[in-house]
Design an enzyme around this catalytic site. Structure first.
Site, PDB file in Angstrom:
ATOM      1  N   TYR A 113     -17.306 -25.623 -15.965  1.00 46.02           N
ATOM      2  CA  TYR A 113     -17.704 -24.352 -16.577  1.00 46.02           C
ATOM      3  C   TYR A 113     -18.026 -24.546 -18.060  1.00 46.02           C
ATOM      4  CZ  TYR A 113     -17.525 -19.333 -17.671  1.00 46.02           C
ATOM      5  OH  TYR A 113     -17.823 -18.055 -18.091  1.00 46.02           O
ATOM      6  N   LYS A 146     -21.677 -23.957 -19.902  1.00 40.05           N
ATOM      7  CA  LYS A 146     -21.852 -22.986 -20.984  1.00 40.05           C
ATOM      8  C   LYS A 146     -22.280 -23.660 -22.287  1.00 40.05           C
ATOM      9  CE  LYS A 146     -20.939 -19.320 -18.597  1.00 40.05           C
ATOM     10  NZ  LYS A 146     -22.000 -18.326 -18.325  1.00 40.05           N
TER      11      LYS A 146
END
Length: 247
Positions: A155, A159
């Site tokens: 994640y 990002k």
């Protein structure tokens, strides 16, 4: 309020959560909103809620990790409304675990949706925006893309990559009058944070100077600002909505 009157806004991952609040906020500001998600029933419900408030809205089911699906979504948007003024790349998932336990598919799925999906959507929407030499793209990143997080290597990488994509796209599209920015939320009150124990919540709040979690509307307000005329001279920026956590 009608600051987005006659504007067409596409929000991915907007059937629920932060994405839904962003979509509803644009509708409240007068925009025609394209709700997009893989969740058909919930997506249709969100679009219906917007129409019941008197605003134009359609739902387009789309898997953003599939380039053909994305191209079809943009085509349906243009067929219905004739243009696209604002794209919000909000679609994202998590598959949290420590790196040594992370399966290949957990890494690939998160990167495919969170990063590759944003690239596909940006590429397709930019082609339409360039024709009119105007437009705004807002990417929903995260503070973990700036600072990393235990158990979120996939994640965090997605990002962080989204921030790099934002800056590169901003440079490429600026000559065509298109701005590209990112919003990096911190801890926001969502279904995920509601599942945390009170002890865990208090631990997280200790690293937030404002000593509280944010609301989805806080993120939506920032997105609307970046997509508005008030931010027409801002591009390539990352605005943190984190209560000062990454100060």
């Amino acid at each position: 309020m009608s600051r987005f009157k006659e504007k067409v806004v596409l929000v991915t991952g907007s059937s629920r959560g932060i994405g839904k609040v962003i979509a509803m906020s644009f509708a409240d500001a007068g925009a025609a909103v394209v709700v997009s998600d893989v969740l058909a029933e919930e997506g249709e419900k969100t679009a219906r809620e917007i129409r019941e408030l008197g605003n134009q809205s359609i739902f387009v089911q789309c898997d953003v990790s599939d380039s053909q699906d994305v191209n079809g979504m943009i085509a349906k948007t243009v067929d219905k409304f004739g243009k696209i003024d604002v794209l919000v790349n909000n679609a994202g998932i998590t598959r949290d675990t420590l790196m040594i336990r992370m399966k290949d598919e957990d890494w690939e799925k998160v990167l495919n949706i969170n990063l590759k999906g944003a690239f596909y959507c940006t590429r397709a929407a930019a082609k339409e925006m360039m024709k009119k030499r105007t437009g705004s793209i807002v990417n929903i990143s995260s503070v973990v893309g700036l600072m990393g997080n235990l158990g979120q290597a996939n994640y965090s990488a997605s990002k962080a990559g989204l921030i790099g994509l934002t800056k590169s796209a901003a440079k490429e599209l600026a000559p065509r009058g298109i701005t590209v920015n990112a919003v990096a939320p911190g801890f926001i009150e969502t279904e995920m944070t509601q599942k945390l124990s009170e002890q865990v919540k208090e631990t997280y709040k200790k690293v937030i100077p404002l000593n509280c979690f944010g609301a989805p509307q806080d993120v939506a307000n920032t997105v609307l600002f970046l997509a508005s005329e008030n931010a027409k001279y801002i591009t390539g920026e990352v605005i943190r909505v984190d209560g000062g956590m990454r100060m």
